[in-house]
Enzyme design. Structure first.
Site, short mmCIF file in Angstrom:
data_model
loop_
_atom_site.label_atom_id
_atom_site.label_comp_id
_atom_site.label_asym_id
_atom_site.label_seq_id
_atom_site.Cartn_x
_atom_site.Cartn_y
_atom_site.Cartn_z
CD GLU A 27 -2.75 1.37 0.04
OE1 GLU A 27 -2.89 2.52 -0.43
OE2 GLU A 27 -3.31 0.37 -0.44
CD GLU A 43 -3.03 5.67 -6.12
OE1 GLU A 43 -3.32 6.42 -5.17
OE2 GLU A 43 -3.76 4.73 -6.48
CB SER A 99 -5.13 -0.07 -7.47
OG SER A 99 -4.96 1.30 -7.25
#
Length: 68
Positions: free
Chosen positions: A20, A27, A49
């Site tokens: 994550e 991102e 993702s």
């Protein structure tokens, strides 16, 4: 559960957090590089993702296997 099983289960949760964090970094870098919509930017974010999703599924599998 043995200590090895507990360690593997805990490790699977830590692995989700690591992936994550990498996803968030990807991102942020994509957002830094371009302000416009770009197909490659979308693909990079989707793949990152997807990696998070796969690690969650892997963790679920590990937990199910260890609890049976």
């Amino acid at each position: 559960l043995s200590s090895i099983q507990k360690s593997i289960m805990a490790g699977s949760l830590v692995f989700i957090l690591i992936v994550e964090a990498i996803n968030t970094a990807i991102e942020n870098v994509v957002d830094l590089v371009t302000n416009e919509w770009a197909e490659l930017a979308k693909k990079a974010k989707d793949i990152a993702s997807g990696a998070v999703l796969l690690t969650v599924l892997q963790a679920i599998f590990i937990w199910i296997v260890n609890l049976i």
